[in-house]
Design an enzyme around this catalytic site. Sequence first.
Site, PDB file in Angstrom:
ATOM      1  CD  GLU A 151      -0.404  -1.831  -5.662  1.00  0.00           C
ATOM      2  OE1 GLU A 151       0.520  -1.215  -6.248  1.00  0.00           O
ATOM      3  OE2 GLU A 151      -0.430  -2.028  -4.441  1.00  0.00           O
ATOM      4  CB  CYS A 204      -0.918   0.007   1.225  1.00  0.00           C
ATOM      5  SG  CYS A 204      -2.009   1.462   1.296  1.00  0.00           S
TER       6      CYS A 204
END
Length: 271
Positions: free
Chosen positions: A114, A2
Amino acid sequence: MCGRYSASRRPEDLAGVFEIEKWEPEETLAPDYNVAPTKEVYAVLDRPLKDVDDKRPVRQLRRLKWGLVPSWSKTPEGGARMINARAETVHEKPSYRRAFATRRCILPADGYYEWVTGSQERDLEVEGKKKRPRKQPYFVLPADGSVFAMAGLYEFWRDKTLPDEHPQAWWVTCSVITTEAESTPLAVAPADGPHALAEIHPRMPLMLTPDRWDAWLDPARTDLDDLRDLLAPPPAGLMRAYPVTTAVSNVRNNGPELLKELEGPEEGTLF
């Protein structure tokens, strides 16, 4: 992993969702659609209040800096590299194990970004043979639109170069716990693109479902085996993902337009 996420919900809304007992209006953060390491973020944690006789843990909404600085660090410079802690090893790594035992938090988000990484590209990068191609970012969020509750850790660090009364004498920092990305089908997948989170990236933030919030935040729970059970991935089929503009790749860009769903990957990107 993350490395970027969106956090636009108001503290009043988070207070209702997480049953917050205390938060200070002066700590209100502006909506941030492109949260990056070293920024200040909201964290939900259970901790006794200062200067009161009642020492029971109180559910609080606090501002922390994203990038954990262990209490034993000589300087805070390494915090920017410690934004993620792996669920598989968090109980044993020196930088995280003390926080894992007693200083756990929830980092509320709308969802996370992402960038898709193809296996062929990874091989080329490892060999150093090719410049990284332009990657397509995806926004990953709960399919039902609920808060994405990321499992986190927090830590205190004392800057010994400053006097006790200095407002920056104490740093409170945090890290997101990550786990293997789901290989099961997404609840809602893009028509032209990946159909599972593992096809985007091999790691993802560990999402805590509401039935685990109290146990995760309870500082009295310190048994490592018991705590490791809480690191199990959530049930499959809760997430959706969709392509968003590559403008999110520049941390200086910030606004709700970054969350706009594209019909397909932008031209010149992977997928």
